[in-house]
Design an enzyme around this catalytic site. Structure first.
Site, PDB file in Angstrom:
ATOM      1  CD  GLU A  42       1.696   4.380   6.151  1.00  0.00           C
ATOM      2  OE1 GLU A  42       0.955   3.679   6.841  1.00  0.00           O
ATOM      3  OE2 GLU A  42       1.700   4.326   4.911  1.00  0.00           O
ATOM      4  CD  GLU A  83       4.332   5.322  -0.160  1.00  0.00           C
ATOM      5  OE1 GLU A  83       3.124   5.003  -0.156  1.00  0.00           O
ATOM      6  OE2 GLU A  83       5.103   5.027   0.780  1.00  0.00           O
TER       7      GLU A  83
HETATM    8  O1  G3I Z   1       1.605 -11.132  -4.532  1.00  0.00           O
HETATM    9  C1  G3I Z   1       1.140 -11.842  -3.387  1.00  0.00           C
HETATM   10  C2  G3I Z   1       0.315 -13.050  -3.817  1.00  0.00           C
HETATM   11  O2  G3I Z   1       1.171 -13.973  -4.504  1.00  0.00           O
HETATM   12  C3  G3I Z   1      -0.261 -13.723  -2.579  1.00  0.00           C
HETATM   13  O3  G3I Z   1      -1.131 -14.774  -2.978  1.00  0.00           O
HETATM   14  C4  G3I Z   1      -1.047 -12.705  -1.782  1.00  0.00           C
HETATM   15  C5  G3I Z   1      -1.516 -13.377  -0.507  1.00  0.00           C
HETATM   16  O4  G3I Z   1      -1.778 -12.396   0.454  1.00  0.00           O
HETATM   17  O5  G3I Z   1      -0.195 -11.601  -1.409  1.00  0.00           O
HETATM   18  C6  G3I Z   1       0.290 -10.920  -2.549  1.00  0.00           C
HETATM   19  O6  G3I Z   1       1.113  -9.888  -2.089  1.00  0.00           O
HETATM   20  C7  G3I Z   1       0.437  -8.685  -1.732  1.00  0.00           C
HETATM   21  C8  G3I Z   1       1.258  -7.535  -2.337  1.00  0.00           C
HETATM   22  O7  G3I Z   1       0.702  -6.270  -1.974  1.00  0.00           O
HETATM   23  C9  G3I Z   1       1.330  -7.611  -3.839  1.00  0.00           C
HETATM   24  O8  G3I Z   1       0.060  -7.465  -4.400  1.00  0.00           O
HETATM   25  C10 G3I Z   1       0.444  -8.546  -0.216  1.00  0.00           C
HETATM   26  O9  G3I Z   1      -0.380  -9.539   0.344  1.00  0.00           O
HETATM   27  C11 G3I Z   1      -0.103  -7.166   0.162  1.00  0.00           C
HETATM   28  O10 G3I Z   1       0.040  -6.961   1.566  1.00  0.00           O
HETATM   29  C12 G3I Z   1       0.723  -6.077  -0.547  1.00  0.00           C
HETATM   30  O11 G3I Z   1       0.082  -4.833  -0.301  1.00  0.00           O
HETATM   31  C13 G3I Z   1       0.945  -3.687  -0.427  1.00  0.00           C
HETATM   32  C14 G3I Z   1       0.715  -2.838   0.829  1.00  0.00           C
HETATM   33  O12 G3I Z   1       1.478  -1.614   0.741  1.00  0.00           O
HETATM   34  C15 G3I Z   1       1.184  -3.590   2.072  1.00  0.00           C
HETATM   35  O13 G3I Z   1       2.529  -3.915   1.919  1.00  0.00           O
HETATM   36  C16 G3I Z   1       0.554  -2.886  -1.672  1.00  0.00           C
HETATM   37  O14 G3I Z   1       0.878  -3.629  -2.836  1.00  0.00           O
HETATM   38  C17 G3I Z   1       1.276  -1.559  -1.676  1.00  0.00           C
HETATM   39  O15 G3I Z   1       0.816  -0.743  -2.760  1.00  0.00           O
HETATM   40  C18 G3I Z   1       1.047  -0.816  -0.368  1.00  0.00           C
HETATM   41  O16 G3I Z   1       1.843   0.345  -0.408  1.00  0.00           O
HETATM   42  C19 G3I Z   1       1.736   1.210   0.743  1.00  0.00           C
HETATM   43  C20 G3I Z   1       3.128   1.699   1.091  1.00  0.00           C
HETATM   44  O17 G3I Z   1       3.969   0.604   1.360  1.00  0.00           O
HETATM   45  C21 G3I Z   1       3.061   2.666   2.264  1.00  0.00           C
HETATM   46  N1  G3I Z   1       2.155   3.787   1.964  1.00  0.00           N
HETATM   47  C22 G3I Z   1       0.789   3.340   1.595  1.00  0.00           C
HETATM   48  C23 G3I Z   1       0.850   2.433   0.398  1.00  0.00           C
HETATM   49  C24 G3I Z   1      -0.544   2.011  -0.050  1.00  0.00           C
HETATM   50  O18 G3I Z   1      -1.159   1.258   0.948  1.00  0.00           O
END
Ligand code: G3I
Length: 347
Positions: free
Chosen positions: A158, A265
């Protein structure tokens, strides 16, 4: 029965069954499909979180349906890079071990992202040398750890402005240079793994043609600069209200450089586009179009087709709208009309 006939027979019966139950009060007939990876001529992937692999039902569905896994967040700086600059690999190691055990490919996502400047980097002193060393060290450590297992990496994610205006501002761009930080990331990843296919990955490439033009221009610039760019990733996060034909135009355009293409994705949000039934139909149409467009690529350019999840239950989209259902399998892991349409699109 040849695979083609096999597939068409399956899809035809699934759709016919669905159609004869179109009465308003009837529950849609269950859709029966062969495993997606058994009928696609290219690797079929899904993102997964380590914690999700504790769910035996989902683990079974993953092994049954796909041939490639992308860690949803555990291979990102936000997971690996600790505030003191140390690295944490328990999550990605779990996913890598699961993939190895079940003979699945592993795809690394993502090394450098404007959206994830961890404190450990932001707090490094002003010297460029120190920052550049830490940047290289991080990439060597992460890519090197999965060398020989990860088939590819989203090296930079991105980085193109949504309006196509150029390379986004980021900690990386500010400290190492807008183009330089990207070239360096690809060089460091290649240094760590001589074989992995190295991708530039972005979103909105279907719905924002200006952005796609800038993305392709950046890819050409990287190739001219000698960066080991090996493929282009189009995230394909769509909405049911998106126009038909955009996916086909984007895939044809992206393929014009001759590099492998990764639909990296895909999901189709139901957050817009008419009644629920209309949105589900448009969702199925978009999945069919994506499968048709990807199937039309030459085999050498079909790296993988990855959905951003398998079951609606785990989709990141549900964090925004609990009623969203953007994927091919419902909350209980049953194939939806979108799955039958995607299979139909394989032709
Ligand atoms: O699982 C932990 C939890 O234990 C903890 O308490 C909590 C505290 O913040 O965090 C949780 O982890 C989160 C994780 O997703 C799992 O749910 C992270 O905070 C959160 O930042 C993470 O978000 C991910 C996001 O990217 C940022 O990394 C999303 O799952 C994921 O679907 C999303 O994917 C992105 C691609 O990488 C790039 N393209 C867009 C796509 C959608 O945004």
């Amino acid at each position: 029965m040849s695979p083609g006939l096999h597939r068409r027979a399956f899809v035809g019966s699934a759709l016919a069954l669905g159609a004869c139950n179109r009465r308003a009060d009837a529950q849609p007939a269950p859709i029966s499909l062969p495993p997606l990876k058994s009928i696609a001529r290219f690797p079929v992937g899904a993102c997964i979180q380590a914690v999700h692999l504790q769910d035996p039902e989902l683990a079974r569905l993953v092994v049954e349906q796909v041939s490639q896994l992308t860690p949803e967040w555990e291979m990102k700086m936000e997971y690996i890079c600790q505030p003191d600059g140390s690295f944490r690999f328990d999550g990605p190691d779990q996913i890598a071990a699961f993939a190895r055990t079940h003979g699945l490919r592993l795809f690394g996502h993502t090394l450098v992202w404007y959206d994830q400047p961890p404190g450990a980097f932001a707090n490094l002193d002003e010297s460029r040398v120190r920052f550049a060393d830490a940047y290289r060290n991080y990439i060597l450590a992460v890519v090197g750890r999965y060398r020989g297992q990860a088939v590819g990496w989203d090296v930079v994610n991105e980085t193109v402005e949504d309006d196509g205006g150029g390379i986004r501002d980021s900690l990386w761009a500010r400290r190492l240079g807008k183009l330089e930080h990207i070239v360096l990331a690809f060089q460091h990843a290649r240094e760590a793994d001589p074989d992995a296919v190295l991708f530039l990955n972005d979103f909105f490439l279907e719905t924002h043609p200006e952005k796609r033009r800038a993305f392709l221009k950046l890819a050409e610039t990287l190739l001219k600069a000698g960066a080991p760019l090996g493929g282009l990733g189009t995230q394909t996060h769509l909405a049911a209200g998106d126009q038909k034909g955009l996916i086909k135009a984007a895939i044809a355009d992206l393929a014009s450089l001759g590099l492998p293409i990764h639909i990296s994705e895909m999901d189709v949000s139901l957050q817009e586009g008419g009644s629920r039934a209309e949105r589900l139909t448009r969702q199925a149409d978009l999945y069919r179009e994506a499968a048709e467009a990807y199937s039309a690529l030459p085999a050498r350019q079909q790296f993988a087709f990855t959905m951003w999840g398998l079951r609606d239950r785990e989709s990141w989209r549900k964090r925004e709208d609990a009623s969203d259902a953007p994927l091919l399998f419902d909350v209980n892991g049953r194939p939806k009309a979108a799955a039958a349409a995607w299979v139909q699109g394989l032709g």
